[in-house]
Design an enzyme around this catalytic site. Structure first.
Site, PDB file in Angstrom:
ATOM      1  N   ASP A  96       6.420  15.400  10.641  1.00 36.39           N
ATOM      2  CA  ASP A  96       6.363  15.453   9.183  1.00 36.39           C
ATOM      3  C   ASP A  96       6.369  16.899   8.694  1.00 36.39           C
ATOM      4  O   ASP A  96       6.408  17.169   7.504  1.00 36.39           O
ATOM      5  CB  ASP A  96       5.148  14.674   8.651  1.00 36.39           C
ATOM      6  CG  ASP A  96       3.903  14.868   9.503  1.00 36.39           C
ATOM      7  OD1 ASP A  96       3.882  15.816  10.316  1.00 36.39           O
ATOM      8  OD2 ASP A  96       2.960  14.071   9.358  1.00 36.39           O
ATOM      9  N   ASP A 106       0.868  -1.182   0.000  1.00 31.20           N
ATOM     10  CA  ASP A 106       0.000   0.000   0.000  1.00 31.20           C
ATOM     11  C   ASP A 106       0.904   1.231   0.000  1.00 31.20           C
ATOM     12  O   ASP A 106       1.482   1.591   1.022  1.00 31.20           O
ATOM     13  CB  ASP A 106      -0.905  -0.012   1.233  1.00 31.20           C
ATOM     14  CG  ASP A 106      -1.821   1.205   1.286  1.00 31.20           C
ATOM     15  OD1 ASP A 106      -1.574   2.186   0.543  1.00 31.20           O
ATOM     16  OD2 ASP A 106      -2.775   1.197   2.087  1.00 31.20           O
ATOM     17  N   HIS A 142      -0.047  17.641   8.905  1.00 32.44           N
ATOM     18  CA  HIS A 142      -1.412  17.388   8.457  1.00 32.44           C
ATOM     19  C   HIS A 142      -2.409  18.034   9.412  1.00 32.44           C
ATOM     20  O   HIS A 142      -2.111  18.208  10.599  1.00 32.44           O
ATOM     21  CB  HIS A 142      -1.690  15.888   8.405  1.00 32.44           C
ATOM     22  CG  HIS A 142      -0.803  15.128   7.473  1.00 32.44           C
ATOM     23  ND1 HIS A 142       0.331  14.469   7.896  1.00 32.44           N
ATOM     24  CD2 HIS A 142      -0.887  14.934   6.128  1.00 32.44           C
ATOM     25  CE1 HIS A 142       0.916  13.894   6.852  1.00 32.44           C
ATOM     26  NE2 HIS A 142       0.206  14.162   5.761  1.00 32.44           N
ATOM     27  N   ASP A 151       2.040  18.825  13.721  1.00 28.93           N
ATOM     28  CA  ASP A 151       2.106  17.860  12.621  1.00 28.93           C
ATOM     29  C   ASP A 151       1.752  18.602  11.320  1.00 28.93           C
ATOM     30  O   ASP A 151       1.007  19.572  11.339  1.00 28.93           O
ATOM     31  CB  ASP A 151       1.100  16.738  12.890  1.00 28.93           C
ATOM     32  CG  ASP A 151       1.192  15.592  11.903  1.00 28.93           C
ATOM     33  OD1 ASP A 151       1.737  14.540  12.291  1.00 28.93           O
ATOM     34  OD2 ASP A 151       0.719  15.732  10.751  1.00 28.93           O
ATOM     35  N   TYR A 192       8.035  11.010   8.973  1.00 28.34           N
ATOM     36  CA  TYR A 192       8.325   9.835   8.152  1.00 28.34           C
ATOM     37  C   TYR A 192       9.720   9.800   7.555  1.00 28.34           C
ATOM     38  O   TYR A 192      10.081   8.844   6.889  1.00 28.34           O
ATOM     39  CB  TYR A 192       7.235   9.697   7.063  1.00 28.34           C
ATOM     40  CG  TYR A 192       5.875   9.734   7.712  1.00 28.34           C
ATOM     41  CD1 TYR A 192       5.414   8.646   8.448  1.00 28.34           C
ATOM     42  CD2 TYR A 192       5.087  10.895   7.705  1.00 28.34           C
ATOM     43  CE1 TYR A 192       4.200   8.689   9.123  1.00 28.34           C
ATOM     44  CE2 TYR A 192       3.872  10.948   8.371  1.00 28.34           C
ATOM     45  CZ  TYR A 192       3.434   9.845   9.086  1.00 28.34           C
ATOM     46  OH  TYR A 192       2.252   9.900   9.770  1.00 28.34           O
ATOM     47  N   HIS A 232      -5.928  12.164  13.489  1.00 36.73           N
ATOM     48  CA  HIS A 232      -6.940  12.095  12.417  1.00 36.73           C
ATOM     49  C   HIS A 232      -8.152  11.257  12.802  1.00 36.73           C
ATOM     50  O   HIS A 232      -9.174  11.309  12.131  1.00 36.73           O
ATOM     51  CB  HIS A 232      -6.333  11.495  11.144  1.00 36.73           C
ATOM     52  CG  HIS A 232      -5.230  12.322  10.551  1.00 36.73           C
ATOM     53  ND1 HIS A 232      -5.413  13.640  10.193  1.00 36.73           N
ATOM     54  CD2 HIS A 232      -3.924  12.032  10.273  1.00 36.73           C
ATOM     55  CE1 HIS A 232      -4.266  14.125   9.713  1.00 36.73           C
ATOM     56  NE2 HIS A 232      -3.345  13.170   9.766  1.00 36.73           N
TER      57      HIS A 232
HETATM   58  C1  X5A Z   1      -0.424  10.957  11.532  1.00 39.34           C
HETATM   59  C2  X5A Z   1      -0.147  11.315  10.096  1.00 39.34           C
HETATM   60  C3  X5A Z   1      -0.820  11.147   7.796  1.00 39.34           C
HETATM   61  C4  X5A Z   1      -1.745  10.406   6.874  1.00 39.34           C
HETATM   62  C5  X5A Z   1      -1.433  10.717   5.428  1.00 39.34           C
HETATM   63  C6  X5A Z   1      -2.337   9.997   4.475  1.00 39.34           C
HETATM   64  N1  X5A Z   1      -1.009  10.848   9.175  1.00 39.34           N
HETATM   65  N2  X5A Z   1      -2.082  10.381   3.119  1.00 39.34           N
HETATM   66  O1  X5A Z   1       0.822  11.980   9.820  1.00 39.34           O
HETATM   67 ZN    ZN Z   2       1.038  14.024   9.794  1.00 36.06          ZN
END
Ligand code: X5A
Ligand code: ZN
Length: 698
Positions: A284, A39, A193, A191, A324, A154
């Site tokens: 990230d 994935d 996101h 973060d 990441y 999320h």
């Molecule tokens: C916790 C976090 C990111 C999800 C990315 C999905 N989630 N494209 O960094």
């Molecule tokens: Zn994130």
């Protein structure tokens, strides 16, 4: 040395003692949750994220300096503080599933994978977060960090989302409200996101202030929600308690991040006056991350952490979310924990000028929140209609994507790999450059013999000094004056700071301005390039700072006769007992100027007739410790001795000022800050908080 035993510490702390220490929560078991099939979306959320952090912490000898707190499982009741029992059942059932069933359940959510151990790990992540909150709330430690997987921000009441199963931070906030009867909790989500899960959960709740910055690119970037833009301010009673800072371009860096803290988060957070700060600490948003595509270097997270340590009496809990790029993630985690431990901060690298797109976002958030926060009351009302961004399409991200599309999957994989290695190499060099040895002694003090018994034991008291011991001969001043014992001692302490034998120091003086002149002369002799000097009180001497080697900010209640110049700023501050107001001046002016200047040493003078409260001075000294690798020298006029004990405690790291509830700033003070900002924002660029002026000039 072994990690301190948590139970022993728990038993040994006398009731009412000031909390100290940093909790670290980690368990290998959370590495068992992993992706079992192909994935491309989920493959970056790997177990090595945790082990890499831990190995780096070991390498920097940080593990043994923290209080190790064991993890536990979060209970079903705790999980149901946020999630529905139906959803809990779904997650529970994955424990016994085969791969095919796991894959099917995963596909019901956006960007999620389940593994037979996912339920167990997600419960540990919740439990670890709650143990951290309990350690801090019960004052067994002052602050701390939980290194957990899977992440949480999320995930929603009825859904897993974006690698997140249970919403660790949201559950922690609910838990803290319930168990400790908290009225105000701040959640900072750095973060890259948008933690839409947290936003949804507290959207109508004014007792939780949620701040998130996130890659947005005008809703092109995942999760591509309308509700992630700056105008989503909360709903119903919660209006004004949701702060979204959308990044409409990639490549945001250190200056953009600190500018958002100075001009958005910190003023609102101080006005909110939280009792606890939780950080959704995703990395990230750091350099090299494949998701974020941002440029913030690891030490930036040290500075962000440092700013937050002055809220909620230091009660600060960091909970890992994303991140990441293994090396970038790990170095940034180490920077965060070093800062929680009170180590000197590394110099923040890079050009200190926020970009146009960041300024536009800052302007828009301030405009959107103007009606809810007193500190923004005098803002301009109109949101900018995307001056910089919507007119021409988003830059770097898209071209990078288009470029990648032309490659075969193998080639794309290789180019991604090249990027990872490039950042690895960069970070190896970069960390060597910014990390310097921690001086063996933190604080050195010069006082009279009769005062030495009042000093805390950790403080080094400067004894006799011989003029010959000083590195450079003193010239150009009255020889008799220089021979005065206290002047010699003062210069010795200053020299120790410059040579990094001690981190900071304090000297009492009978003539503050003259002592400052000696000190500056000595800095010049020792080839210190840039000295930031903040003089609080009346100055009776002119300091020549024309060449930029010294930046002088004089905070005084008197009106000044001379006009301001780039390196000589007179800051007229009318007596105003409320520290929260002075905070506006620190976050909105003094720190932005200081961070723009990037000094090598900071000298703070507490002179005659100083007009700040004890808390005001404390705040100033505390926050200025973020600059110049925390090398701070404080000169205190002997008529202001009542302040000395507190200042020493600040320098040794044993005291965070406490602010009461917010009182609106005097309009003339706010006006003055605004005018000074207008006057200097082209020279000191971190002062900018709008794209309006600068776009015309560019
Ligand atoms: C916790 C976090 C990111 C999800 C990315 C999905 N989630 N494209 O960094
Ligand atoms: Zn994130």
């Amino acid at each position: 040395m072994l990690a301190m035993d948590f139970q022993a510490l728990k038993d040994s702390l006398p009731p009412g003692a000031m909390a100290s220490g940093t909790a670290l929560i980690y368990d290998d078991e959370m590495r068992s949750h992993k992706l079992l099939w192909d994935d491309p979306v989920c493959e970056i959320e790997v177990p090595e994220r945790l082990s890499s952090c831990y190995e780096h912490l070991q390498r920097y000898n940080l593990i043994e300096r923290c209080v190790s707190v064991p993890v536990r499982e979060g209970t079903e009741d705790e999980i149901m503080l946020v999630h529905s029992s139906d959803y809990l059942e779904v997650v529970k059932n994955t424990e016994k599933m085969n791969e095919e069933e796991l894959q099917k359940t995963s596909a019901e959510y956006d960007s999620v994978y389940f593994h037979p151990t996912t339920y167990r790990c997600a419960k540990l992540a919740v439990g670890a977060t709650l143990e951290l909150v309990d350690a801090v709330m019960s004052e067994r430690t002052c602050n701390g960090m939980a290194l957990v997987r899977p992440p949480g921000h999320h995930s929603q009441r009825n859904a897993a989302n974006g690698f997140c199963i249970f919403n660790n931070v949201a559950i922690a906030a609910k838990h803290a409200q319930k168990k400790y009867d908290l009225q105000r909790i701040l959640i900072v989500d750095w973060d890259v996101h948008h933690g839409q899960g947290i936003q949804y959960i507290f959207d109508e709740d004014p007792s939780v202030l949620y701040f998130s910055w996130h890659r947005f690119e005008h809703q092109q970037f995942w999760p591509s929600l309308r509700a992630s833009d700056y105008d989503a301010v909360g709903q119903g009673k919660g209006k004004g308690f949701n702060i979204n800072v959308p990044w409409n371009k990639v490549g945001m860096g250190n200056a953009d991040y600190v500018a958002v803290f100075f001009h958005v988060l910190l003023p609102l957070a101080f006005e909110f006056d939280p009792e606890l700060v939780l950080v959704s600490a995703g990395y990230d948003s750091g350099i090299g991350d494949p998701e974020g595509q941002m440029c913030a270097t690891p030490e930036c997270f040290a500075h962000l952490t440092h700013f937050l340590m002055h809220l909620a009496k230091g009660k600060l809990c960091m909970i890992l979310e994303g991140g990441y790029h293994l090396r970038s993630l790990s170095e940034s985690v180490c920077m965060t924990i070093k800062t929680l431990l009170g180590d000197p901060l590394p110099h923040l690298s890079g050009e200190m000028a926020p970009c146009l797109s960041a300024l536009e976002s800052i302007h828009n958030v301030r405009a959107a929140h103007k009606q809810y926060w007193k500190c923004l009351a005098y803002e301009s009302t109109i949101p900018l209609q995307d001056l910089s961004t919507r007119s021409y399409q988003t830059g770097k991200a898209e071209s990078a994507q288009t470029g990648a599309q032309l490659l075969t999957p193998q080639e794309a994989g290789k180019s991604r790999n090249d990027e990872v290695i490039k950042t690895d190499k960069f970070l190896e060099l970069h960390m060597k450059k910014i990390m310097s040895l921690r001086p063996p002694v933190r604080t050195a003090v010069v006082t009279t013999e009769s005062h030495t018994h009042l000093l805390p034991p950790s403080v080094q008291s400067e004894k006799k000094t011989d003029a010959k011991e000083l590195n450079t001969p003193i010239s150009g001043f009255d020889a008799e004056l220089v021979k005065e014992e206290n002047v010699l001692k003062m210069l010795t302490v200053l020299e120790k700071i410059i040579k990094k034998e001690v981190t900071n120091g304090l000297a009492k003086t009978s003539v503050a301005s003259l002592s400052l002149a000696f000190a500056l002369k000595h800095c010049c002799d020792l080839k210190v390039q840039k000295v930031l000097c903040v003089f609080v009180g009346d100055m009776d001497m002119k300091i020549d700072s024309g060449d930029g080697k010294v930046l002088l900010i004089n905070i005084s209640a008197k009106q000044s006769e001379q006009s301001n110049t780039k390196y000589n700023i007179f800051f007229h501050w009318k007596e105003d007992d409320e520290t929260t107001t002075f905070f506006l001046a620190v976050a909105g002016f003094i720190l932005p100027v200081a961070y723009s200047y990037q000094p090598d040493l900071t000298i703070i003078v507490v002179g005659q007739n100083q007009s700040l409260s004890k808390n005001g001075i404390s705040l100033l000294i505390n926050l200025l410790q973020g600059l110049a690798q925390s090398q701070v020298f404080v000169l205190v006029q002997d008529t202001e001795l009542n302040l000395m004990q507190d200042i020493i405690k600040i320098l040794t790291g044993d005291f965070t000022p406490f602010f009461g509830s917010y009182t609106p700033a005097l309009k003339e003070n706010v006006q003055m800050i605004k005018e000074l900002r207008q006057q200097f924002q082209q020279e000191w660029k971190v002062l900018q908080c709008s794209a309006m002026v600068s776009s015309a000039e560019r």
